[in-house]
Design a protein around this motif. Sequence first.
Motif, short mmCIF file in Angstrom:
data_model
loop_
_atom_site.label_atom_id
_atom_site.label_comp_id
_atom_site.label_asym_id
_atom_site.label_seq_id
_atom_site.Cartn_x
_atom_site.Cartn_y
_atom_site.Cartn_z
N CYS A 1 0.86 -1.18 0.00
CA CYS A 1 0.00 0.00 0.00
C CYS A 1 0.89 1.22 0.00
CB CYS A 1 -0.94 0.02 1.21
SG CYS A 1 -0.11 0.25 2.77
N LYS B 1 -13.00 -6.05 9.22
CA LYS B 1 -12.61 -4.66 8.96
C LYS B 1 -11.11 -4.53 9.16
CE LYS B 1 -16.88 -2.73 8.84
NZ LYS B 1 -17.44 -2.29 7.59
N THR B 2 -10.43 -3.87 8.23
CA THR B 2 -9.00 -3.65 8.38
C THR B 2 -8.71 -2.16 8.25
OG1 THR B 2 -8.71 -4.01 6.03
CG2 THR B 2 -8.33 -5.90 7.44
N ASN C 1 -5.17 -1.75 4.04
CA ASN C 1 -5.56 -2.75 3.05
C ASN C 1 -4.41 -2.94 2.06
OD1 ASN C 1 -7.30 -4.51 1.71
ND2 ASN C 1 -7.88 -2.91 0.28
N GLY D 1 -9.25 -1.57 -4.13
CA GLY D 1 -9.22 -1.46 -2.68
C GLY D 1 -10.53 -1.82 -2.03
N SER D 2 -10.43 -2.32 -0.84
CA SER D 2 -11.62 -2.60 -0.04
C SER D 2 -11.20 -2.67 1.40
CB SER D 2 -12.25 -3.93 -0.44
OG SER D 2 -13.22 -4.29 0.52
N ARG D 3 -12.01 -2.11 2.27
CA ARG D 3 -11.65 -2.16 3.69
C ARG D 3 -12.31 -3.32 4.39
NH1 ARG D 3 -9.41 3.02 6.71
NH2 ARG D 3 -8.06 3.64 5.03
N GLU D 4 -13.09 -4.08 3.67
CA GLU D 4 -13.75 -5.21 4.32
C GLU D 4 -13.40 -6.47 3.55
OE1 GLU D 4 -18.12 -6.45 6.04
OE2 GLU D 4 -17.62 -4.38 5.64
N ILE D 5 -12.69 -7.39 4.18
CA ILE D 5 -12.32 -8.64 3.54
C ILE D 5 -12.97 -9.76 4.34
CG2 ILE D 5 -10.41 -10.12 2.83
CD1 ILE D 5 -8.65 -7.58 2.95
#
Length: 119
Positions: free
Chosen positions: A36, A57-58, A61, A49-53
């Motif tokens: 990143c 929640k992370t 990312n 990008g995504s903050r939820e995998i």
Amino acid sequence: MKELVMIVRPEKLEVVKGIIDKMSLGGMTVGTVMGCGAQKGAPGADEQGSREIRGLKTTINLIPKIRISLIVEDRHVDEVVREVCESCATGRPGDGKVFVRNIEDVIRIRTGERGEWAL
Ligand SMILES: Nc1ncnc2c1ncn2[C@@H]1O[C@H](COP(=O)(O)OP(=O)(O)OP(=O)(O)O)[C@@H](O)[C@H]1O
Ligand SMILES: [Mg+2]
């Protein structure tokens, strides 16, 4: 000699290989990495990008990138950097970076040649 460590979008690998081929440079080392930049992989900053995998929640990312290590004679550095920037820039965040560092020596194991002769 310098090492160019180039972190680029995966879909830009072929174009970087084309630049290296066109300039008749020596070898390269390529790997897939996760990383990143300044946006910490925030959604919308980089289209993958995504903050939820999987529901987790992370805060940071990591996004897949390609890392290319290329050792070249000093006189080739500016041209490689220019061509890579021209072909890998999309204008969107996440285009990547080039890190430049000094290389003291290179030894070709098969022959024992050293320095620029061994590139
Ligand atoms: N300071 C750094 N140290 C190590 N690796 C980095 C650094 N900055 C970027 N990278 C690597 O380069 C990749 C792409 O970074 P990126 O292009 O998002 O940089 P940036 O500084 O955020 O620029 P931009 O604002 O254009 O997105 C990252 O996923 C990471 O692998
Ligand atoms: Mg970024």
